[in-house]
Design an enzyme around this catalytic site. Structure first.
Site, PDB file in Angstrom:
ATOM      1  N   LYS A 112       0.821  -1.212   0.000  1.00 37.23           N
ATOM      2  CA  LYS A 112       0.000   0.000   0.000  1.00 37.23           C
ATOM      3  C   LYS A 112       0.861   1.271   0.000  1.00 37.23           C
ATOM      4  O   LYS A 112       0.423   2.319  -0.450  1.00 37.23           O
ATOM      5  CB  LYS A 112      -0.935   0.022   1.207  1.00 37.23           C
ATOM      6  CG  LYS A 112      -1.813  -1.209   1.396  1.00 37.23           C
ATOM      7  CD  LYS A 112      -2.818  -1.383   0.274  1.00 37.23           C
ATOM      8  CE  LYS A 112      -3.950  -2.335   0.620  1.00 37.23           C
ATOM      9  NZ  LYS A 112      -3.532  -3.739   0.805  1.00 37.23           N
TER      10      LYS A 112
HETATM   11  C1  LIG Z   1      -4.170  -4.934   0.361  1.00 39.00           C
HETATM   12  C2  LIG Z   1      -3.333  -6.143   0.299  1.00 39.00           C
HETATM   13  C3  LIG Z   1      -3.575  -7.156  -0.638  1.00 39.00           C
HETATM   14  C4  LIG Z   1      -4.731  -7.103  -1.598  1.00 39.00           C
HETATM   15  O1  LIG Z   1      -4.604  -6.074  -2.555  1.00 39.00           O
HETATM   16  P1  LIG Z   1      -5.917  -5.548  -3.330  1.00 39.00           P
HETATM   17  O2  LIG Z   1      -5.443  -4.383  -4.104  1.00 39.00           O
HETATM   18  O3  LIG Z   1      -6.897  -5.179  -2.259  1.00 39.00           O
HETATM   19  O4  LIG Z   1      -6.399  -6.678  -4.157  1.00 39.00           O
HETATM   20  C5  LIG Z   1      -2.710  -8.240  -0.669  1.00 39.00           C
HETATM   21  N1  LIG Z   1      -1.695  -8.351   0.205  1.00 39.00           N
HETATM   22  C6  LIG Z   1      -1.435  -7.396   1.132  1.00 39.00           C
HETATM   23  C7  LIG Z   1      -0.306  -7.602   2.080  1.00 39.00           C
HETATM   24  C8  LIG Z   1      -2.241  -6.273   1.209  1.00 39.00           C
HETATM   25  O5  LIG Z   1      -1.977  -5.326   2.122  1.00 39.00           O
END
Ligand SMILES: *Cc1c(COP(=O)(O)O)cnc(C)c1O
Length: 500
Positions: A112
């Site tokens: 993120k």
């Molecule tokens: C948010 C997240 C995901 C999923 O990503 P999306 O964009 O919601 O599909 C996978 N792994 C981790 C560690 C995340 O923080």
């Protein structure tokens, strides 16, 4: 060429990129999409020669056409600085037959950070450009990682406040501690008695409450979103797919133009949607492998054409993917409906009224570049162990869902394309599960019972020798600053109380 953005639910309103970023969600509840997805303007060998920041500019300028060169470059400089612990920003490691694209080298050690280090700068620049004087209130629902990354990005950014809702019993101990210890006078963190979907629905309802918006506007506040529904999250995520391709090419692992696969651990469908946009821009991608955990609503969708959220919500060892309503799928639905806003709107209405919808046969053709797979909750732990034993490489539980699904995919499809597994979090963020997975009873003895997750961090370090990231080291002694917990129905009240 100027790119404008419109809602996935109607074509009446068109806005600039900066306006779309400011608003987050369109007035009709739809998601902003570019009128046309631009094509990459560089050759792939040119891509291979650029640094992450240079490439970020070249990719994002194609979407964010109302930002000037100096505005956009300024935002990029501030985002991808020494908050990241390596100069590549998104390095790649080869292990057990795949390349791992590591997206966890930012401040909060999850992928993120790739977008949320940048979004606050894009947003405050957008406010200036549009002469918006209201204080921006970022409302965010999190399954664990978005919340912390958004808090870190927005903490003490002038002209903004941030409110994060997380499922009280649905995140890892490290994730929770990261959030409730967040500093910054403009940050507010609330645990809810519910799951991520409850949190996300609550936030969407607050966004759609026109009366509330009017009241707050009178007080000088305006809502925006840091969730992946904001186009300002999606666009920065396209960059690392192009960058990964460039890295493979620069290292001589592939030939120019050779197609590769990406396997993406998926929850809200934001990360993999960015890969799809990269493909639409002309990046040579053979297949996008969408990996789900036991909340396999997307796996079922790719198999049947029916999206059905009416099922039990399962808590797994990959909590950031514990999601039944993948918001960003709407952008794909819109695209495979031939950019027909009315068709998309009808399907989304069906999702909100009955919890499901079914796409037409012709729309199914648009899904051919995808493969949906899922892993039950034992598989990722076995895979963590397998990859560790093969190459001494430690992956987290989310990345392991992707690695498990890829193993099954390869067995089934005999596909020999180079595969990139998108690695979304540091193993230390999910130390409990990872430590158990790499523990070798014969060598290490009986696995010790530890109540405290921070003891497990130490244990994981002892067993693997992997350096503990700064973000985790600091947590142990950090002071808890946020203690509010509320029921799902009380989310709106909490927001009003905080903004009084
Ligand atoms: C948010 C997240 C995901 C999923 O990503 P999306 O964009 O919601 O599909 C996978 N792994 C981790 C560690 C995340 O923080």
């Amino acid at each position: 060429m100027e790119v404008l953005f419109r809602s996935t639910r109607n074509h009446e309103e068109k806005v600039t990129a900066s306006q779309a970023i400011l608003k987050g969600l369109a007035d009709d509840g739809g998601l902003y999409v570019p009128e046309v997805i631009p094509k990459l303007a560089l050759t792939l060998s040119e891509v291979a020669a650029l640094s992450y920041k240079e490439l970020a500019y070249e990719v994002m300028k194609l979407y964010l056409t109302d930002y000037t060169e100096s505005e956009l470059k300024g935002c990029i400089e501030k985002a991808y600085d020494d908050k990241f612990d390596c100069k590549e920003i998104a390095p790649m490691t080869y292990a057990d037959g795949s390349y791992y694209l590591e997206l966890f080298h930012g401040e909060t050690i999850a992928f993120k950070d790739m977008a949320l280090s940048l979004l606050p700068h894009l947003l405050t620049t957008a406010a200036k450009k549009n002469n918006a004087t209201d204080e921006i209130v970022i409302l965010t629902a999190t399954s664990g990682d978005t919340g912390k990354a958004a808090l870190a990005g927005f903490a003490d950014v002038p002209g903004t406040r941030i409110i994060v809702f997380y499922p009280k019993d649905g995140v890892s101990a490290v994730q929770e501690k990261q959030m409730v210890t967040q500093k910054g006078a403009n940050t507010h963190v609330i645990g809810i008695e519910g799951n991520f979907d409850d949190a996300q629905n609550g936030v969407k309802a607050i966004f759609n409450d026109k009366e509330l918006a009017k009241q707050l506007k009178e007080k000088g506040f305006v809502f925006s979103s840091a969730n992946s529904i904001n186009i300002g999250r999606l666009v920065p995520q396209i960059v690392y797919y192009v960058y990964a391709y460039g890295t493979l090419l620069a290292q001589g692992k592939i030939k120019e133009g050779e197609e590769v696969n990406f396997t993406v651990p998926t929850g809200n469908f934001g990360n993999i949607l960015a890969a799809y946009y990269a493909k639409c821009m002309g990046l040579p991608i053979h297949r996008l492998i969408c990996a789900s955990n036991e909340n396999k609503v997307l796996y079922d969708f790719f198999g049947t054409g029916t999206y059905d959220r009416n099922r039990k919500f399962i808590l797994t060892s990959s909590p950031s993917m514990d999601i039944l309503i993948s918001s960003n799928l709407e952008r794909l639905i819109y695209k495979i409906a031939g950019e027909d806003a009315q068709t998309n709107k009808t399907l989304m209405q069906s999702l909100s009224s009955s919890g499901s919808y079914t796409i037409s046969e012709s729309m199914k053709d648009g899904l051919k570049g995808f493969y949906g797979g899922f892993a039950d909750d034992n598989a990722p732990l076995q895979t963590i162990r397998k990859v560790y034993e093969a190459d001494g490489y430690v992956i987290d539980t989310h990345t392991a869902v992707a690695a498990s699904v890829y193993d099954a995919y390869k067995k089934e499809m005999k596909d020999e394309h180079v595969n990139v597994i998108v690695s979304t979090a540091s193993p230390y963020k999910f130390a409990r599960s990872v430590a158990e997975a790499v523990w070798n009873i014969e060598k290490d003895g009986e696995f010790p019972v530890k109540e405290d997750d921070f003891e497990l961090v130490k244990l994981l370090h002892k067993v693997t020798g992997l350096p503990v990231p700064k973000a985790v080291k600091e947590l142990d002694s950090a002071e808890i600053l946020h203690k509010t917990v509320c029921k799902t129905q009380e989310m709106c009240e909490e927001v009003v109380k905080y903004l009084k």
